[in-house]
Design a protein around this motif. Structure first.
Motif, PDB file in Angstrom:
ATOM      1  N   PRO A 145      18.033  30.837 -20.168  1.00 37.65           N
ATOM      2  CA  PRO A 145      18.654  31.657 -21.203  1.00 37.65           C
ATOM      3  C   PRO A 145      19.882  30.944 -21.767  1.00 37.65           C
ATOM      4  O   PRO A 145      20.724  30.457 -20.998  1.00 37.65           O
ATOM      5  CB  PRO A 145      19.064  32.936 -20.474  1.00 37.65           C
ATOM      6  N   TRP A 148      23.462  32.090 -20.608  1.00 42.37           N
ATOM      7  CA  TRP A 148      23.775  31.815 -19.209  1.00 42.37           C
ATOM      8  C   TRP A 148      24.048  30.330 -19.001  1.00 42.37           C
ATOM      9  O   TRP A 148      25.040  29.950 -18.383  1.00 42.37           O
ATOM     10  CB  TRP A 148      22.610  32.280 -18.326  1.00 42.37           C
TER      11      TRP A 148
ATOM     12  N   SER B 104      13.796  44.702 -16.684  1.00 43.90           N
ATOM     13  CA  SER B 104      13.315  43.467 -17.305  1.00 43.90           C
ATOM     14  C   SER B 104      11.800  43.451 -17.410  1.00 43.90           C
ATOM     15  O   SER B 104      11.243  43.178 -18.478  1.00 43.90           O
ATOM     16  CB  SER B 104      13.751  42.269 -16.470  1.00 43.90           C
ATOM     17  N   ALA B 259      16.962  40.109 -22.093  1.00 43.24           N
ATOM     18  CA  ALA B 259      18.189  39.647 -21.453  1.00 43.24           C
ATOM     19  C   ALA B 259      19.249  39.331 -22.506  1.00 43.24           C
ATOM     20  O   ALA B 259      20.428  39.670 -22.335  1.00 43.24           O
ATOM     21  CB  ALA B 259      17.901  38.421 -20.595  1.00 43.24           C
ATOM     22  N   GLY B 260      18.826  38.714 -23.603  1.00 41.29           N
ATOM     23  CA  GLY B 260      19.759  38.364 -24.670  1.00 41.29           C
ATOM     24  C   GLY B 260      20.397  39.593 -25.288  1.00 41.29           C
ATOM     25  O   GLY B 260      21.608  39.646 -25.517  1.00 41.29           O
ATOM     26  N   TYR B 263      22.827  40.977 -22.881  1.00 39.31           N
ATOM     27  CA  TYR B 263      24.045  40.166 -22.826  1.00 39.31           C
ATOM     28  C   TYR B 263      24.976  40.512 -23.988  1.00 39.31           C
ATOM     29  O   TYR B 263      26.187  40.589 -23.832  1.00 39.31           O
ATOM     30  CB  TYR B 263      23.685  38.677 -22.872  1.00 39.31           C
ATOM     31  N   THR B 274      20.872  45.886 -16.059  1.00 40.32           N
ATOM     32  CA  THR B 274      19.982  44.882 -16.638  1.00 40.32           C
ATOM     33  C   THR B 274      20.616  43.514 -16.403  1.00 40.32           C
ATOM     34  O   THR B 274      21.833  43.389 -16.338  1.00 40.32           O
ATOM     35  CB  THR B 274      19.768  45.067 -18.151  1.00 40.32           C
ATOM     36  N   TRP B 275      19.766  42.497 -16.292  1.00 43.39           N
ATOM     37  CA  TRP B 275      20.266  41.166 -15.940  1.00 43.39           C
ATOM     38  C   TRP B 275      21.224  40.645 -17.008  1.00 43.39           C
ATOM     39  O   TRP B 275      22.247  40.041 -16.704  1.00 43.39           O
ATOM     40  CB  TRP B 275      19.099  40.216 -15.734  1.00 43.39           C
ATOM     41  N   GLY B 276      20.875  40.887 -18.260  1.00 43.16           N
ATOM     42  CA  GLY B 276      21.726  40.400 -19.341  1.00 43.16           C
ATOM     43  C   GLY B 276      23.109  41.049 -19.299  1.00 43.16           C
ATOM     44  O   GLY B 276      24.133  40.372 -19.404  1.00 43.16           O
ATOM     45  N   SER B 277      23.151  42.369 -19.129  1.00 45.88           N
ATOM     46  CA  SER B 277      24.446  43.035 -19.133  1.00 45.88           C
ATOM     47  C   SER B 277      25.235  42.709 -17.876  1.00 45.88           C
ATOM     48  O   SER B 277      26.467  42.707 -17.889  1.00 45.88           O
ATOM     49  CB  SER B 277      24.271  44.545 -19.289  1.00 45.88           C
ATOM     50  N   ILE B 300      16.718  35.664 -14.140  1.00 43.63           N
ATOM     51  CA  ILE B 300      16.097  35.503 -15.468  1.00 43.63           C
ATOM     52  C   ILE B 300      15.285  34.213 -15.494  1.00 43.63           C
ATOM     53  O   ILE B 300      14.127  34.185 -15.897  1.00 43.63           O
ATOM     54  CB  ILE B 300      17.153  35.471 -16.589  1.00 43.63           C
TER      55      ILE B 300
END
Lengths: 309, 324
Positions: A145, A148, B104, B259-260, B263, B274-277, B300
């Protein structure tokens, strides 16, 4: 069909695509509920003020009329004014475009410098551990990503080791680490692409001919095979402009670069509809013109197409 | 080279259903085994997460705990008590990571299905009917291709959030979180699905164009088969292998988009893990507690990598013409 008429047809369809995109995105963004007057005037605005704003921004008109106003504006090269800062959208985009463009160019140069040798060598040593290792690495780089990776590189290379500026924009050095981040994301794909093309080219009769004439391995690989293996890469580069802009969006945000990506994200946070429209239309224009450019360049790079082979 | 293509041509022409020999081959492919192994691991963890919490193996992911912070109120580093440490609100990172897999995978797979339905329909119609319909649909696809999917997604997701803000005063926001969590998941997967179908269209269309000129399709048409029969009995089964490959690869894409969005703060709304947040919230604490950012990032990468490997493996088995 001669070259000029073909070019004009392509140009016409590019224009149609852009116009269609503008209409499509205008409807989608404006149909999304949310009172724009409140965004402009703030949550405590009185109904009188709201009504006034509705009137002056034509928000009380039906949507197809507003589309007409917007397209008329576009035809005059005007993208409107920001709801939040009242800045001209065209101006905001033009001041930020050079940063994004140089970041993208830096990244493309970086990943090609790595991907070309990797692609050539993996094609030469096909099936060996080196080739397989690069294949695994390429899939891995596809799976990173952007935001990241940018954070990790920023922490490791800029904060811990101090090799690069951590964030902000102070000239070219500030673009190096964001460029490396983007290059990481794309290098694997391009290494594989060049590998595939090289493998195909190395099988062709003219390469065998060059070998039979006793040309050195380096000459065969880089003078005879590589130029032809690079031709399809140009097409993919043209099509990748959209993907690159997506990566730029995250990278710019992590490294706090004043480019189009930060502008886009900021305007989404501010619910700044004209600014969002502006950035979306800009990227559509870039993608469409990149495809058009590739279409034209292709005939010049690869004369076989013009000759009709 | 020529022998192989003849053989493939025959196998497609002889049977209107996907090649059955592909199944045992799948169990030999290392790419497929690795990819599906990782996906299975995450899926089992995601499904079992509520049970694991019930059995006190996993902590409550939303529980904000003062014990999870040190004397200065900073997140804890990994230890025996908190295997991956805690975040800035004293919540267990490991538990949030496992619950994040639920979001996800659910959003990624639902979005992939949405995108596949749209892309497959447009590709089939465009290739089969041709003419004006084809031109219109391909222009529509070009328009969607000309905007980076993440930009379109954040524009819609961000504006959609605005609607919710206007329904309630900002300070009442948190009272409706339960309701919004559900709505958020659905709207996010729909948005991601609607921006990621374009890649599939040209491939499917190209295949349909070549399959519809094959003898068995001409024969069927000559025998009076209807268009619907031709599409569903002859074209669809023959593009299914390609669709499966593209869908697996597209899932990698949709999970990355989810994920984006997370984020950038326009994904599934908090407090859903969530992984992004998690990365977005944790990055301010990166220097003191790097695990808050590293762990979800690794999750991710692993998930996206797994779907990419699966896609590549499936391509080698099901679609050897297009595999490198």
């Amino acid at each position: 069909m001669n070259f000029l008429s073909r070019f004009l047809t392509r140009l016409f369809w590019s224009g149609v695509t852009l116009l269609g995109t503008a209409v499509l995105v205008f409807f989608l963004i404006n149909v999304m509920p949310g009172d724009v007057a409140r965004i402009i005037a703030g949550p405590k605005a009185t109904p009188v003020v709201l009504a006034e704003i509705h009137h002056s921004y034509h928000l009380d008109e039906p949507i197809w009329k507003r589309l007409g106003f917007y397209l008329d504006q576009l035809a005059h090269g005007d993208l409107g004014h920001s709801y939040v800062t009242d800045q001209s959208v065209t101006q905001a985009i033009l001041t930020r475009l050079p940063v994004t463009a140089s970041l993208a160019a830096t990244a493309v140069v970086m990943w090609l410098l790595v991907a070309v040798p990797l692609g050539v060598l993996t094609a030469k040593y096909r099936g060996r551990w080196f080739d397989r290792g690069v294949l695994v690495g390429a899939t891995f780089s596809l799976s990173l990503p952007a935001f990241w990776l940018a954070r990790m590189l920023q922490y490791g290379l800029a904060y811990k080791l101090g090799w690069f500026p951590v964030a902000g924009f102070r000239g070219f050095t500030s673009l190096l680490l964001p460029g490396i981040t983007l290059a990481f994301l794309f290098v694997g794909y391009y290494a594989r692409l060049i590998h595939t093309n090289m493998v195909e080219v190395l099988d062709s009769p003219y390469v065998r001919g060059a070998r039979a004439r006793g040309a050195s391995e380096a000459t065969v690989l880089f003078r005879h095979a590589l130029p032809n293996a690079l031709i399809p890469v140009v097409t993919v580069l043209g099509m990748d402009v959209a993907g690159l802009l997506g990566g730029v969006l995250f990278t710019e945000n992590v490294f706090a670069l004043p480019g189009i990506g930060t502008l886009a994200v900021q305007s989404v946070f501010n619910l700044d509809v004209p600014m969002i429209m502006g950035t979306v239309l800009l990227s559509a224009t870039l993608v469409v013109s990149a495809n058009l450019a590739v279409d034209i360049l292709y005939r010049w790079i690869d004369p076989r197409i013009k000759a009709g082979y | 080279m020529s022998d192989a293509s003849v053989e493939i041509g025959l196998s497609v022409a002889e049977s209107a259903s996907p090649d059955r020999r592909a199944v045992p081959e799948m169990f030999r492919s290392r790419l497929i085994l690795t990819g599906s192994g990782i996906i299975l691991l995450f899926a089992v963890l995601a499904l079992a997460a509520p049970l694991l919490t019930q059995w006190h193996i996993l902590r409550e992911p939303l529980l904000q705990n003062l014990n999870g912070l040190d004397a200065e109120g900073m997140p804890l580093s990994p230890s025996g008590r908190y295997l991956l440490g805690t975040d800035n609100l004293g919540r267990d990172v490991l538990s949030r990571l496992v619950y994040g897999a639920r979001v996800s995978l659910a959003v990624g797979i639902a979005a992939m299905l949405t995108a596949t339905c749209i892309g497959l329909t447009i590709g089939l119609l465009s290739g089969f009917y041709g003419g004006k319909l084809d031109m219109g649909l391909m222009r529509f696809t070009d328009m969607n291709l000309s905007i980076p999917s993440i930009l379109l997604a954040i524009a819609f997701a961000g504006l959609m959030d605005g609607k919710i803000l206007h329904l309630h005063p900002a300070w009442l926001h948190w009272r409706f979180l339960d309701l919004k969590l559900q709505r958020g998941m659905v709207s996010v997967f729909l948005i991601i699905g609607f921006v990621s179908w374009t890649g599939m269209v040209r491939v499917i269309r190209g295949q349909v164009l070549s399959i519809k000129e094959r003898d068995f399709v001409h024969a069927s048409r000559a025998l009076g088969a209807s268009n619907a029969r031709l599409i569903f009995r002859h074209l669809l089964p023959n593009v299914i292998p390609t669709v499966i490959v593209l869908a697996a690869m597209n899932t990698a894409n949709t999970i990355m988009l989810e994920a984006g969005l997370g984020y950038l703060g326009v994904g599934v709304p908090p407090p859903a893990p969530t992984w992004g947040s998690m990365i977005a919230d944790g990055q301010a604490y990166f220097i003191s507690a790097p695990m808050i950012v590293i762990a979800p990032g690794v999750a991710i990468v692993l998930t996206v990598l797994a779907f990419n490997l699966l896609g590549q493996g499936l391509q080698e088995v099901l679609d050897p013409n297009r595999a490198r």
